[in-house]
Design an enzyme around this catalytic site. Structure first.
Site, mmCIF file in Angstrom:
data_model
loop_
_atom_site.group_PDB
_atom_site.id
_atom_site.type_symbol
_atom_site.label_atom_id
_atom_site.label_comp_id
_atom_site.label_asym_id
_atom_site.label_seq_id
_atom_site.Cartn_x
_atom_site.Cartn_y
_atom_site.Cartn_z
ATOM 1 N N GLU A 147 10.468 1.339 7.788
ATOM 2 C CA GLU A 147 11.817 0.869 7.716
ATOM 3 C C GLU A 147 11.750 -0.440 7.673
ATOM 4 O O GLU A 147 12.482 -1.150 6.801
ATOM 5 C CB GLU A 147 12.630 1.521 8.524
ATOM 6 C CG GLU A 147 12.653 3.075 8.567
ATOM 7 C CD GLU A 147 13.248 3.458 7.297
ATOM 8 O OE1 GLU A 147 14.205 3.149 6.690
ATOM 9 O OE2 GLU A 147 12.810 4.747 6.837
ATOM 10 N N GLU A 210 10.251 2.929 -2.173
ATOM 11 C CA GLU A 210 9.840 3.753 -1.225
ATOM 12 C C GLU A 210 8.202 3.588 -1.155
ATOM 13 O O GLU A 210 7.696 3.644 -0.087
ATOM 14 C CB GLU A 210 10.331 5.249 -1.773
ATOM 15 C CG GLU A 210 11.493 5.434 -1.234
ATOM 16 C CD GLU A 210 11.741 5.299 0.323
ATOM 17 O OE1 GLU A 210 11.020 5.430 1.003
ATOM 18 O OE2 GLU A 210 12.965 4.834 0.450
HETATM 19 ZN ZN LIG Z 1 12.358 4.362 2.861
#
Ligand SMILES: [Zn+2]
Length: 281
Positions: A147, A210
């Site tokens: 994160e 991501e």
């Molecule tokens: Zn992520």
């Protein structure tokens, strides 16, 4: 740049490709470490300010956990990663992307939500539901590292900038095709705040971002001294939890969990070797 760096970069770009920013080239910046080019036309300070306001609202609306031991563990992991990130950029003579961050941590008492996030500027939330998946300190550090990597790589700034560029592009096309003068004034006086609200800074990231957060997250967590081998175990547990609920990868903006685990396993040995726990000079 030495030979291994070139190899690493090539290996990395194989996964992440390179954005072609075209007309917006002058507004491109580069993600540190991965060197992926990204569009950045919206000032980071604008987004950080907006994020801080939303964070305050979240604090007001959600039930915050009274488990102080757990919150302290989250803060301790966070501080370790914060320091490792800054120290790494300092030692490598790279401007610290977190220099203007105002780090903050909350633990939301919600067992149903298996999630955590870090908003632009370092505003972090962990939901108690994800603790069943992370299980231990190394597991939690894996999630937090991921994160935090989104924030360090300025993924929200990039996403907001892209949305704005798409919108501007449409308006320019409008002018060229239909000669609408009104379009020109709209393009010039574009409302950044409205744009952000429209696309929302909490939307999911894209597949490239991501994977990049997975990669950078491993690096930051390793630099902070955690055992990153737990990362694949966390994803295995997450996969088990989401069994049958995951859309096929081709339908999703996210890499599938299986693909993620595979990539992380490929990167891990090299990252452990190349980014050992960092010591202050
Ligand atoms: Zn992520």
């Amino acid at each position: 740049m030495n030979y291994t760096d070139i190899i690493n970069r090539r290996k990395f770009l194989k996964y992440f490709g390179c954005c072609t920013c075209g007309l917006m080239f002058s507004s491109c910046t580069t993600v540190p470490i991965t060197e992926r080019r990204q569009l950045k036309i919206i000032p980071e300070s604008t987004l950080n300010r907006q994020a801080a306001q939303i964070y305050e609202k979240v604090k007001g609306k959600e039930t915050l956990s009274d488990d102080l031991d757990q919150l302290n563990e989250i803060k301790e992991i966070g501080h370790n990663i914060e320091e490792a990130v800054s120290e790494y950029f300092h030692q490598n003579n790279i401007a610290d992307p977190t220099a203007n961050f105002k780090w903050e941590y909350i633990l939301v008492d919600n067992k149903k939500i298996k999630n955590a996030w870090c908003m632009p500027g370092g505003k972090i939330a962990v939901y108690s539901g994800i603790l069943e998946v992370t299980k231990n300190k190394n597991g939690l550090s894996a999630v937090m590292g991921h994160e935090i990597a989104h924030a360090v790589a300025k993924h929200s700034v990039e996403r907001a900038s892209r949305s704005m560029a798409i919108n501007l592009g449409t308006q320019i096309a409008d002018i060229v095709s239909g000669g609408k003068i009104s379009g020109a004034s709209r393009a010039a006086g574009i409302d950044v705040a409205g744009m952000l609200a429209q696309f929302g800074i909490m939307n999911p990231f894209n597949r490239k971002q991501e994977s990049e957060a997975d990669y950078l997250g491993l690096i930051f967590t390793s630099l902070a001294g955690f055992d990153i081998r737990e990362t694949t175990k966390v994803w295995e547990r997450m996969k088990e939890t989401n069994k049958g609920k995951e859309p096929p990868e081709w339908m999703s903006t996210h890499p599938s969990t299986t693909r993620r685990i595979q990539q992380i396993s490929e990167w891990m040995p090299e990252i452990i070797f190349k980014y050992p726990p960092i010591k202050k000079l």
